[in-house]
Motif scaffolding. Structure first.
Motif, PDB file in Angstrom:
ATOM      1  N   MET A 258       1.598  -4.463   1.327  1.00  0.00           N
ATOM      2  CA  MET A 258       0.400  -5.158   0.842  1.00  0.00           C
ATOM      3  C   MET A 258      -0.764  -5.027   1.819  1.00  0.00           C
ATOM      4  SD  MET A 258       1.512  -8.716  -1.010  1.00  0.00           S
ATOM      5  CE  MET A 258       2.150  -9.406   0.505  1.00  0.00           C
ATOM      6  N   ILE A 259      -0.472  -5.139   3.136  1.00  0.00           N
ATOM      7  CA  ILE A 259      -1.532  -4.987   4.137  1.00  0.00           C
ATOM      8  C   ILE A 259      -2.146  -3.602   4.050  1.00  0.00           C
ATOM      9  CG2 ILE A 259      -2.050  -5.008   6.605  1.00  0.00           C
ATOM     10  CD1 ILE A 259      -1.431  -7.748   5.390  1.00  0.00           C
ATOM     11  N   ASN A 260      -1.316  -2.604   3.922  1.00  0.00           N
ATOM     12  CA  ASN A 260      -1.825  -1.225   3.799  1.00  0.00           C
ATOM     13  C   ASN A 260      -2.575  -1.044   2.482  1.00  0.00           C
ATOM     14  OD1 ASN A 260      -1.637   1.750   4.793  1.00  0.00           O
ATOM     15  ND2 ASN A 260      -0.896   1.849   2.676  1.00  0.00           N
ATOM     16  N   PHE A 261      -2.043  -1.650   1.398  1.00  0.00           N
ATOM     17  CA  PHE A 261      -2.694  -1.537   0.086  1.00  0.00           C
ATOM     18  C   PHE A 261      -4.063  -2.218   0.108  1.00  0.00           C
ATOM     19  CE2 PHE A 261      -3.579  -3.184  -4.174  1.00  0.00           C
ATOM     20  CZ  PHE A 261      -3.401  -2.056  -4.964  1.00  0.00           C
ATOM     21  N   LYS A 262      -4.161  -3.347   0.771  1.00  0.00           N
ATOM     22  CA  LYS A 262      -5.428  -4.073   0.855  1.00  0.00           C
ATOM     23  C   LYS A 262      -6.473  -3.261   1.609  1.00  0.00           C
ATOM     24  CE  LYS A 262      -7.387  -8.398   2.598  1.00  0.00           C
ATOM     25  NZ  LYS A 262      -7.111  -9.660   3.327  1.00  0.00           N
ATOM     26  N   GLU A 263      -6.048  -2.612   2.693  1.00  0.00           N
ATOM     27  CA  GLU A 263      -6.986  -1.789   3.469  1.00  0.00           C
ATOM     28  C   GLU A 263      -7.450  -0.583   2.679  1.00  0.00           C
ATOM     29  OE1 GLU A 263      -9.369  -0.723   6.633  1.00  0.00           O
ATOM     30  OE2 GLU A 263      -8.295  -2.595   6.236  1.00  0.00           O
ATOM     31  N   GLU A 264      -6.550   0.037   1.946  1.00  0.00           N
ATOM     32  CA  GLU A 264      -6.934   1.196   1.127  1.00  0.00           C
ATOM     33  C   GLU A 264      -7.908   0.795   0.026  1.00  0.00           C
ATOM     34  OE1 GLU A 264      -6.212   4.341   1.586  1.00  0.00           O
ATOM     35  OE2 GLU A 264      -4.941   3.994   3.354  1.00  0.00           O
TER      36      GLU A 264
ATOM     37  N   LYS B 119     -11.456   0.172   1.382  1.00  0.00           N
ATOM     38  CA  LYS B 119     -12.213   1.404   1.581  1.00  0.00           C
ATOM     39  C   LYS B 119     -12.834   1.887   0.276  1.00  0.00           C
ATOM     40  CE  LYS B 119      -9.402   3.016   5.486  1.00  0.00           C
ATOM     41  NZ  LYS B 119      -8.489   4.079   5.978  1.00  0.00           N
ATOM     42  N   LYS B 120     -12.196   1.546  -0.854  1.00  0.00           N
ATOM     43  CA  LYS B 120     -12.727   1.930  -2.165  1.00  0.00           C
ATOM     44  C   LYS B 120     -13.763   0.937  -2.674  1.00  0.00           C
ATOM     45  CE  LYS B 120      -8.345   4.089  -3.510  1.00  0.00           C
ATOM     46  NZ  LYS B 120      -7.245   4.059  -4.499  1.00  0.00           N
ATOM     47  N   GLY B 121     -14.000  -0.136  -1.927  1.00  0.00           N
ATOM     48  CA  GLY B 121     -14.976  -1.140  -2.345  1.00  0.00           C
ATOM     49  C   GLY B 121     -14.399  -2.287  -3.133  1.00  0.00           C
ATOM     50  N   ILE B 122     -13.076  -2.407  -3.151  1.00  0.00           N
ATOM     51  CA  ILE B 122     -12.421  -3.504  -3.883  1.00  0.00           C
ATOM     52  C   ILE B 122     -11.899  -4.501  -2.860  1.00  0.00           C
ATOM     53  CG2 ILE B 122     -10.599  -4.125  -5.494  1.00  0.00           C
ATOM     54  CD1 ILE B 122     -10.688  -1.262  -6.536  1.00  0.00           C
TER      55      ILE B 122
END
Length: 439
Positions: free
Chosen positions: A14-20, A23-26
């Motif tokens: 989840m931490i990695n998903f949140k950072e990705e 970066k996409k603006g979400i």
């Protein structure tokens, strides 16, 4: 302050998903929203991605000295418990598949009716923390065509009496009609009993390499397995050559394999077990061993119990496959099979008419028309006499006058009540004198 619980692999995903996604603006307000969005991605993630975050979670646990293995309050590893449960499920599935293969193979060329089936039962004095103290055992051989062939029975004098279980052994001997273990007599030779069991199981084909399966009731699987294990340990024999299977699974598979109509057999395996537990031949006399017959404990005898199991299976399967039941083989010797067939035929003829078929003449009406039975009034028993109207009759007449029979009370005067004489301890005068009160 309580320690924080260890993070799992999904947390780091989840931490990695949140950072990705950032970066996409979400952006997400909290981890709950991240969990809802990352859940589908985690479920569909390939094993390589999962292993990456599982390794991260494992490293974090090692940094905090958190063990990977969890234990119960008794110190047993949860992984070990899960492994044991998995092995048990696999063994049950393998047992069920082995029984299906055995029945289907023999049913294909109609040789199932000649295939010998072995049943085993044991009586035990008590159960200790490590084993069962066995006092009696029986192995029975039968098939559908010939019925019960023979039986191997042993009354066992246990090799040793566990310390602290004398009271339990006494209760078990009374419950199952067994003799108390006797130190003055020679102990049973488990090595010899094991050799006799192997020879008995191989009598159909002495050259066979594997032994046929042994069937017993579900609640007797554990004591039968433990008894065989005890014998094998004393004889240094491998106990894996024995296969102990549940009898209800065989009964369910067998009758459904030989049935020819949809209304035959059992739709569920639990119904086969219920039929065996019904024990229709339970109180049949003369089918136990000599010891239990003398002690009037025939129903608790292993010989009687295995015979009753066999009779139940034969009674259900033989009519389906078209085999005539023979007293003494497929059922107890004192059963009158002709009377049973006659009763069944009469029961069919006397069956009452079904609902909404009053116009058609049923077998019940036709049988009564040929045998006109009349009552004493000359009215046919087919005609239902009119019922009399029920009236309530009280125990006494409601208008009865009881005032005349009541006797009037007598008139009482002072003469009927004599004065009390003043004496010691009697009346007020005596009380005043005692208390020295001046008048």
């Amino acid at each position: 302050m309580p320690k924080k619980p260890p993070r799992n692999a999904f947390y780091y995903f989840m931490i990695n998903f949140k950072e990705e996604e950032r970066k996409k603006g979400i952006n997400y307000a909290n981890l709950a929203e991240v969990a809802d969005a990352a859940g589908p991605a985690w479920r569909n993630a390939p094993p390589s991605v999962r292993s990456k975050f599982e390794a991260i979670a494992k490293q974090e646990k090692q940094k905090r000295n958190i063990p990977d293995t969890k234990f119960t309050s008794h110190g047993i590893s949860l992984a070990e418990i899960e492994q044991q449960e998995k092995e048990l499920r696999d063994a049950e599935e393998a047992e069920r598949q082995d029984i299906k293969n055995f029945v289907k193979l023999k049913s294909f060329n109609d040789s199932i009716k000649y295939e010998d089936i072995y049943l085993m039962d044991v009586n035990f004095y008590c159960k200790t923390s490590t084993e069962y103290v066995i006092g009696e055992s029986s192995i029975l051989r039968f098939n559908l065509q010939d019925g019960i062939k023979d039986i191997y029975h042993e009354l066992i004098n246990p090799p040793h009496i566990p310390i602290g279980y004398a009271s339990d052994i006494k209760i078990g001997s009374q419950e199952y009609g067994l003799e108390m273990p006797d130190d003055t007599q020679s102990r049973s030779n488990f090595m010899q009993i094991l050799a006799n069991c192997v020879d008995y199981l191989k009598q159909q084909d002495p050259n066979v390499k594997s032994l046929p399966p042994i069937f017993t009731m579900p609640d007797k699987v554990a004591p039968v397995q433990d008894f065989i294990l005890q014998m094998c340990n004393r004889a240094a024999e491998d106990d894996s050559i024995f296969r102990i299977y549940k009898l209800d699974t065989l009964f369910f598979t067998l009758i459904n394999a030989i049935k020819t109509c949809t209304n035959e057999g059992f739709p569920k395996e639990s119904l086969a077990l219920a039929q065996l537990k019904k024990d229709s031949f339970k109180y049949t006399p003369g089918i136990g061993c000599e010891h239990h017959e003398i002690a009037d404990k025939s129903i608790e005898c292993t010989t009687s119990r295995t015979k009753r199991w066999a009779y139940t299976i034969l009674d259900s399967c033989c009519p389906v496959i078209g085999i005539d039941l023979q007293p003494g083989k497929h059922m107890p010797a004192d059963y009158d099979i002709e009377s049973i067939h006659t009763y069944k035929e009469q029961k069919k003829v006397r069956a009452g008419p079904s609902v909404a078929k009053t116009s058609a003449t049923t077998s019940y009406e036709s049988s009564l028309s040929t045998n006109q039975v009349f009552n004493t009034a000359g009215v046919s028993s087919l005609e239902t006499p009119a019922k009399e109207k029920r009236t309530h009759r009280p125990l006494r007449l409601p208008k009865t006058d009881y005032s005349q029979s009541i006797r009037p009370a007598p008139e009482l005067t002072e003469e009927n009540f004599p004065k009390l004489s003043a004496g010691r301890g009697r009346g007020l005068a005596g009380s005043f004198d005692k208390m020295r009160i001046k008048k």
